[in-house]
Enzyme design. Structure first.
Site, PDB file in Angstrom:
ATOM      1  N   ARG A 177       0.817  -1.223   0.000  1.00  0.00           N
ATOM      2  CA  ARG A 177       0.000   0.000   0.000  1.00  0.00           C
ATOM      3  C   ARG A 177       0.850   1.272   0.000  1.00  0.00           C
ATOM      4  NH1 ARG A 177      -2.240  -3.380  -1.490  1.00  0.00           N
ATOM      5  NH2 ARG A 177      -4.035  -4.493  -0.677  1.00  0.00           N
ATOM      6  N   SER A 227     -10.843  -0.978   3.487  1.00  0.00           N
ATOM      7  CA  SER A 227     -10.152  -1.378   4.720  1.00  0.00           C
ATOM      8  C   SER A 227      -9.556  -0.132   5.373  1.00  0.00           C
ATOM      9  CB  SER A 227      -9.007  -2.344   4.410  1.00  0.00           C
ATOM     10  OG  SER A 227      -9.528  -3.495   3.810  1.00  0.00           O
ATOM     11  N   GLU A 297      -4.688   2.665   6.763  1.00  0.00           N
ATOM     12  CA  GLU A 297      -4.414   2.631   5.315  1.00  0.00           C
ATOM     13  C   GLU A 297      -4.982   3.906   4.683  1.00  0.00           C
ATOM     14  OE1 GLU A 297      -5.370  -1.059   3.255  1.00  0.00           O
ATOM     15  OE2 GLU A 297      -6.086   0.098   1.541  1.00  0.00           O
TER      16      GLU A 297
HETATM   17  C1  LIG Z   1     -15.645  -0.270  -0.842  1.00  0.00           C
HETATM   18  C2  LIG Z   1     -14.169  -0.073  -1.007  1.00  0.00           C
HETATM   19  C3  LIG Z   1     -13.359  -1.168  -1.276  1.00  0.00           C
HETATM   20  C4  LIG Z   1     -11.972  -1.008  -1.428  1.00  0.00           C
HETATM   21  N1  LIG Z   1     -11.211  -2.096  -1.705  1.00  0.00           N
HETATM   22  C5  LIG Z   1      -9.877  -1.950  -1.865  1.00  0.00           C
HETATM   23  C6  LIG Z   1      -9.051  -3.075  -2.169  1.00  0.00           C
HETATM   24  O1  LIG Z   1      -9.504  -4.196  -2.306  1.00  0.00           O
HETATM   25  N2  LIG Z   1      -7.726  -2.866  -2.299  1.00  0.00           N
HETATM   26  C7  LIG Z   1      -7.156  -1.626  -2.178  1.00  0.00           C
HETATM   27  O2  LIG Z   1      -5.935  -1.491  -2.320  1.00  0.00           O
HETATM   28  N3  LIG Z   1      -7.919  -0.549  -1.891  1.00  0.00           N
HETATM   29  C8  LIG Z   1      -9.252  -0.671  -1.739  1.00  0.00           C
HETATM   30  N4  LIG Z   1     -10.019   0.429  -1.451  1.00  0.00           N
HETATM   31  C9  LIG Z   1      -9.366   1.739  -1.244  1.00  0.00           C
HETATM   32  C10 LIG Z   1      -9.214   2.608  -2.516  1.00  0.00           C
HETATM   33  O3  LIG Z   1     -10.207   2.297  -3.466  1.00  0.00           O
HETATM   34  C11 LIG Z   1      -7.836   2.447  -3.138  1.00  0.00           C
HETATM   35  O4  LIG Z   1      -6.811   2.836  -2.235  1.00  0.00           O
HETATM   36  C12 LIG Z   1      -7.690   3.283  -4.431  1.00  0.00           C
HETATM   37  O5  LIG Z   1      -6.480   2.953  -5.047  1.00  0.00           O
HETATM   38  C13 LIG Z   1      -7.726   4.796  -4.174  1.00  0.00           C
HETATM   39  O6  LIG Z   1      -7.882   5.442  -5.425  1.00  0.00           O
HETATM   40  P1  LIG Z   1      -8.595   6.864  -5.557  1.00  0.00           P
HETATM   41  O7  LIG Z   1      -8.538   7.273  -6.963  1.00  0.00           O
HETATM   42  O8  LIG Z   1      -9.934   6.826  -4.943  1.00  0.00           O
HETATM   43  O9  LIG Z   1      -7.604   7.751  -4.691  1.00  0.00           O
HETATM   44  P2  LIG Z   1      -7.966   8.877  -3.631  1.00  0.00           P
HETATM   45  O10 LIG Z   1      -8.685   8.259  -2.476  1.00  0.00           O
HETATM   46  O11 LIG Z   1      -8.610  10.035  -4.306  1.00  0.00           O
HETATM   47  O12 LIG Z   1      -6.502   9.301  -3.161  1.00  0.00           O
HETATM   48  C14 LIG Z   1      -5.696   8.380  -2.447  1.00  0.00           C
HETATM   49  C15 LIG Z   1      -4.249   8.890  -2.487  1.00  0.00           C
HETATM   50  O13 LIG Z   1      -3.775   8.831  -3.824  1.00  0.00           O
HETATM   51  C16 LIG Z   1      -3.326  10.110  -4.249  1.00  0.00           C
HETATM   52  N5  LIG Z   1      -3.639  10.266  -5.675  1.00  0.00           N
HETATM   53  C17 LIG Z   1      -4.832  10.084  -6.300  1.00  0.00           C
HETATM   54  N6  LIG Z   1      -4.697  10.302  -7.613  1.00  0.00           N
HETATM   55  C18 LIG Z   1      -3.401  10.654  -7.814  1.00  0.00           C
HETATM   56  C19 LIG Z   1      -2.641  11.032  -8.958  1.00  0.00           C
HETATM   57  N7  LIG Z   1      -3.177  11.106 -10.184  1.00  0.00           N
HETATM   58  N8  LIG Z   1      -1.333  11.333  -8.785  1.00  0.00           N
HETATM   59  C20 LIG Z   1      -0.744  11.300  -7.563  1.00  0.00           C
HETATM   60  N9  LIG Z   1      -1.416  10.947  -6.443  1.00  0.00           N
HETATM   61  C21 LIG Z   1      -2.729  10.635  -6.578  1.00  0.00           C
HETATM   62  C22 LIG Z   1      -4.065  11.123  -3.389  1.00  0.00           C
HETATM   63  O14 LIG Z   1      -3.355  12.359  -3.316  1.00  0.00           O
HETATM   64  C23 LIG Z   1      -4.126  10.364  -2.063  1.00  0.00           C
HETATM   65  O15 LIG Z   1      -2.924  10.550  -1.357  1.00  0.00           O
HETATM   66  C24 LIG Z   1     -11.404   0.295  -1.303  1.00  0.00           C
HETATM   67  C25 LIG Z   1     -12.224   1.392  -1.037  1.00  0.00           C
HETATM   68  C26 LIG Z   1     -13.599   1.215  -0.902  1.00  0.00           C
HETATM   69  C27 LIG Z   1     -14.463   2.417  -0.646  1.00  0.00           C
END
Ligand SMILES: Cc1cc2nc3c(=O)[nH]c(=O)nc-3n(C[C@H](O)[C@H](O)[C@H](O)COP(=O)(O)OP(=O)(O)OC[C@H]3O[C@@H](n4cnc5c(N)ncnc54)[C@H](O)[C@@H]3O)c2cc1C
Length: 304
Positions: A177, A227, A297
């Site tokens: 992560r 998570s 996380e």
């Molecule tokens: C129901 C549910 C289930 C999930 N299951 C999983 C799973 O199985 N496995 C898992 O790993 N995660 C899971 N997640 C968590 C999440 O979906 C992941 O961590 C995902 O990768 C976050 O992506 P995001 O675009 O929403 O990022 P955001 O939440 O918008 O941002 C997260 C971080 O990434 C950075 N970021 C976003 N975009 C960029 C970019 N273009 N450049 C640089 N930095 C950036 C942000 O600044 C921040 O620090 C889950 C979440 C939910 C709600």
């Protein structure tokens, strides 16, 4: 507070209709909590992003890149600075033989679907992760023994001065992560995945199986950020929390899910402060019971 001079300057980089002041971030996070951002900008293209990043950097205005907001806990006080969202204009997914190039705003689920449609295996794990490619790269998102590290060949990023760089898998320093982007504030704009040829039906069946398992085990009917805690070495966060007797524990509208104790959910009217307090309380109780310090996380944004 954004000064009038900065407001005028922003419009040189981005059309006015893509700039929002005092934007509630609860609208943009899957937890459905978070106060207002001073300014929220939907980025239109990479050139605009590079120029804007360089400008914000020069004037010393803090900025934060948001993907789909699915791993974020934003403070009730919001964010004093500018949120940049790589949304609609960064959705392109191109298939080139065994490679897929996806822009940072594309949803991981769409990349997984495209891979499946083109008989490419490797992205199945990502089908149910509700994040973007950019967020997934930053977090090294993973599930069911798959993770971004295994499929990312290279990543195109901008630095805070707006310079474009291409980083290979090794330079990305993917870990559990985490990635190089956590310590170096790069902006991911595009990612190239290297996949393997596979049978469409088998790929689709694997994705459906993962989705079914998620629906069965995870409280997908409530707002959350997935998570809440990282998996501590040698343990499962959810099991430790359950064994500490914390299933269903609530603070305000935040609750430890009874369906999956590793998830903190918003039962309807949670504040970010409720969620933050519950995270702290779970950490303390698990530490007291088992001597294990759970590490969040979820990414925190703003002042708590
Ligand atoms: C129901 C549910 C289930 C999930 N299951 C999983 C799973 O199985 N496995 C898992 O790993 N995660 C899971 N997640 C968590 C999440 O979906 C992941 O961590 C995902 O990768 C976050 O992506 P995001 O675009 O929403 O990022 P955001 O939440 O918008 O941002 C997260 C971080 O990434 C950075 N970021 C976003 N975009 C960029 C970019 N273009 N450049 C640089 N930095 C950036 C942000 O600044 C921040 O620090 C889950 C979440 C939910 C709600």
């Amino acid at each position: 507070m954004i000064s009038q001079a900065v407001k005028e300057a922003l419009q040189k980089f981005i059309p006015a209709e893509n700039i929002f002041y005092k934007e509630p971030l609860s609208k943009h996070t899957t937890f459905r909590v978070g106060g207002e951002a001073d300014c929220f900008i939907k980025i239109k293209n990479e050139e605009g992003l590079a120029a804007l990043a360089a400008y914000l950097n020069k004037v010393g205005l803090p900025f934060f890149i948001m993907g789909n907001g699915s791993n974020l806990l934003v403070s009730d006080e919001g964010y004093r600075g500018v949120i940049l969202q790589l949304g609609d204009a960064f959705q392109e997914i191109r298939v080139q033989g065994e490679r897929i190039c996806a822009q940072a705003g594309a949803l991981l689920s769409k990349v997984a679907k495209t891979a499946c449609e083109n008989g490419l295996s490797g992205m199945e794990f990502a089908a149910g992760i509700p994040g973007t490619v950019g967020g997934g790269v930053m977090m090294n998102a993973g599930a069911y023994d798959g993770e971004m590290k295994q499929v990312v060949e290279s990543v195109v990023v901008l630095d805070r001065e707006g310079n474009r760089l291409e980083l290979d898998n090794e330079t990305m320093e993917f870990g559990y992560r985490t990635s190089a982007i956590k310590s170096q504030p790069f902006i991911v704009t595009e990612c190239r995945f290297k996949l393997q040829p596979g049978q469409k039906e088998a790929i689709a069946a694997k994705m459906e199986d993962f989705q079914r398992r998620r629906k069965e085990k995870q409280p997908l009917e409530y707002p959350s950020a997935g998570s809440t805690f990282k998996r501590p070495e040698g343990y499962f966060a959810g099991k430790l929390i359950m064994d500490a007797g914390l299933a269903g524990k609530s603070i305000g509208g935040a609750q430890v899910s009874e369906k999956h104790c590793g998830f903190i959910i918003n039962t309807g009217n949670a504040t970010a402060s409720d969620i933050k307090k519950l995270i702290g309380s779970v950490q303390e109780e698990v530490d007291r019971c088992f001597g294990v310090r759970l590490e969040p996380e979820v990414v925190f944004l703003g002042r708590f």
